[in-house]
Enzyme design. Structure first.
Site, PDB file in Angstrom:
ATOM      1  CG  HIS A 337     -48.207  21.222 -16.697  1.00  0.00           C
ATOM      2  ND1 HIS A 337     -49.078  20.650 -15.801  1.00  0.00           N
ATOM      3  CD2 HIS A 337     -46.982  21.173 -16.114  1.00  0.00           C
ATOM      4  CE1 HIS A 337     -48.413  20.260 -14.726  1.00  0.00           C
ATOM      5  NE2 HIS A 337     -47.135  20.565 -14.893  1.00  0.00           N
ATOM      6  CG  HIS A 380     -40.612  16.321 -18.381  1.00  0.00           C
ATOM      7  ND1 HIS A 380     -41.612  15.835 -17.594  1.00  0.00           N
ATOM      8  CD2 HIS A 380     -39.704  16.852 -17.519  1.00  0.00           C
ATOM      9  CE1 HIS A 380     -41.344  16.054 -16.318  1.00  0.00           C
ATOM     10  NE2 HIS A 380     -40.183  16.663 -16.238  1.00  0.00           N
ATOM     11  CD  GLU A 386     -37.107  16.544 -12.186  1.00  0.00           C
ATOM     12  OE1 GLU A 386     -37.827  15.545 -11.914  1.00  0.00           O
ATOM     13  OE2 GLU A 386     -37.424  17.381 -13.032  1.00  0.00           O
ATOM     14  CE1 TYR A 395     -46.441  16.902  -6.208  1.00  0.00           C
ATOM     15  CE2 TYR A 395     -45.383  14.921  -7.040  1.00  0.00           C
ATOM     16  CZ  TYR A 395     -45.720  16.247  -7.192  1.00  0.00           C
ATOM     17  OH  TYR A 395     -45.340  16.938  -8.308  1.00  0.00           O
ATOM     18  CG  HIS A 416     -39.485  12.024 -15.217  1.00  0.00           C
ATOM     19  ND1 HIS A 416     -38.246  12.364 -15.705  1.00  0.00           N
ATOM     20  CD2 HIS A 416     -39.977  13.164 -14.660  1.00  0.00           C
ATOM     21  CE1 HIS A 416     -37.987  13.631 -15.467  1.00  0.00           C
ATOM     22  NE2 HIS A 416     -39.028  14.151 -14.840  1.00  0.00           N
TER      23      HIS A 416
END
Length: 485
Positions: A337, A380, A386, A395, A416
């Site tokens: 990813h 992570h 953010e 989403y 998160h």
């Protein structure tokens, strides 16, 4: 594809070309204006051909008796590749006004129609945090924050509907940023706005914005963004209930991110950024008010002529817009990813050469094909703060239900990731090659700085808590293997 909603259903702008069976076009069919393409170019535009003086910028006499006025967005001695300026040729210069009055709390000039709730959000005192909020830093800068879509405030225009969510820094020091939401139900009439603190990146989420700038008009719809730089006058017309997001940066301008090993193409391509063409409005004995934001405080001046009387202009300090459906996604075609930096549309530098002041990322329709790979975002803790919003669609990457118009924020180094059910499904078997985020565009404002949430956002009835119990069943799978050393 005339209806605006049709563009929300496409996988990429390339679909509009029908595999070459129809002529290609650069604009949505309902966009009424023409534009100049490119990013960071030196442009020129004339509503009346032959107006711009050639070989010099400020002749003794400009054609038609126009006034030459320069806007410098950088220091005069900034390096050539960083020097930002524009020359405007207009019926009356911006200096022709009748003085300034304050629009801040307790000001005698602050009548009912200017009640912008400045007293309740960070613009009253522009620093983050305010001194009276030192207690709140610990509860507002570290954890996550989320809110449902804010109600559209009836009877407000773009300026009166501005509300600040969070930020960091101080505009008077030319270092930092702030994030806002705006709602509107009416157009700005005989009224313009100037942000003297920094650049606005505007993200409409509901309803189109018909923005008149000194350089000409921009029509910006959900699925598009626009940037209006510090010190430029503009007004916003709306066609109904309207809502959106704003990222404001102080002491920097937005740039295209470096492409590195990608080479010369990909992500947001320079030719897809569109700048307005000159379109003037000349009026006499016509009262206008100009609202200024300076140092987080609000002022107004009045004048008896339109601020949009620019007949011609040239320069590289020019507003622009960009259609997010044109973003060229890249990603893994083998394993793993890839870091979210591949979703960066625009970036703004900070004084730290290793970390930006702000990145603008989008998550739009794309293919997910990596094999032998855990496909969801890995668990992570990120060095960046953010703040995320959803323009349209769905989403699945947030901790809770995430609706268009809502906000989700996680400060730097807050852990998160997805719930156990999604982790379990993704690890049980290899997922197929598939399109993801179909009919959806989400965005993220990232920053190397920690944010402080404003009083207004913290106390809003739209605020809701992430449910931490969603991670309770992240079980310890290791212990059942009874590994002995």
């Amino acid at each position: 594809m005339a209806p605006a909603e049709d563009y929300q259903k496409i996988f990429h702008w390339a679909e509009t070309q029908k595999d070459g069976t129809e002529p290609s076009f650069a604009l949505r069919e309902n966009d009424p204006y023409e534009y100049l393409p490119g990013f960071n170019n030196h442009f020129e535009s004339e509503a009346i051909p032959g107006t711009i003086p050639q070989g010099q910028n400020s002749p003794r006499n400009v054609r038609f008796g126009l006034y030459a006025e320069q806007i410098t967005g950088s220091a005069f001695v900034a390096p050539r590749h960083m020097n930002k300026k524009a020359w405007l040729y207009r019926a009356r210069p911006a200096v022709a006004h009748q003085g300034f009055v304050s629009l801040n709390e307790n000001s005698e000039s602050n009548v009912h129609r200017y009640r912008f709730v400045f007293a309740n959000h960070a613009w009253r005192r522009p620093t983050f945090p305010k001194s009276k909020e030192r207690r709140a830093v610990f509860c507002r800068s570290i954890p996550v924050y989320a809110c449902l879509p804010f109600d559209v405030i009836d009877g407000t225009d773009f300026v009166a509907g501005l509300r600040t969510i969070a930020g960091s820094g101080d505009p008077s020091l030319r270092e930092g940023l702030a994030t806002h939401i705006f709602t509107a139900t009416k157009s700005m009439e005989k009224r313009a706005f100037v942000n003297s603190d920094g650049d606005f990146l505007i993200v409409p989420q509901q309803g189109a914005l018909d923005i008149q700038t000194e350089f000409g008009p921009l029509y910006v719809q959900p699925g598009e963004i626009c940037v209006i730089q510090r010190g430029l006058r503009f007004k916003v017309a709306v066609e109904g209930p309207t809502r959106g997001y704003i990222l404001e940066i102080w002491g920097a301008n937005f740039e295209l991110p470096e492409l590195g090993p990608l080479g010369g193409n990909g992500l947001a391509n320079a030719r897809d950024f569109l700048h307005p063409k000159a379109k003037y409005e000349v009026t006499h004995n016509d009262p206008w008010e100009i609202v200024y934001k300076l140092g987080g405080q609000f002022f107004k001046s009045t004048q008896n002529h339109s601020p949009f009387d620019v007949v011609a202009w040239h320069g590289n300090y020019v507003p622009y817009k960009y259609d997010l459906t044109k973003f060229v996604n890249v990603g893994s075609i083998s394993v793993d990813h890839i870091d979210p930096s591949i979703f960066c549309v625009l970036t703004a530098k900070s004084r730290d050469p290793t970390a930006p002041l702000a990145d603008v990322l989008i998550f739009s329709p794309r293919w997910d094909v990596a094999s032998h790979t855990y496909r969801p975002p890995y668990y992570h803790r990120n060095a960046a703060s953010e703040l995320m919003g959803l323009i349209y669609g769905e989403y699945g990457g947030r901790s809770d239900s995430f609706q268009p118009g809502s906000v989700s924020f996680e400060c730097g180094m807050v852990p998160h990731g997805v719930a156990y059910e999604e982790f379990s499904a993704a690890t049980a078997q290899a997922p197929p090659e598939m399109q993801i985020s179909k009919g959806s565009i989400a965005f993220m404002f990232e920053s190397s700085r920690p944010f402080t949430i404003t009083d207004w956002a913290w106390e809003s009835n739209k605020k809701h808590e992430h449910e931490p119990k969603m991670w309770d069943n992240l079980v310890d799978n290791f212990s059942k293997h009874n590994v002995k050393i």
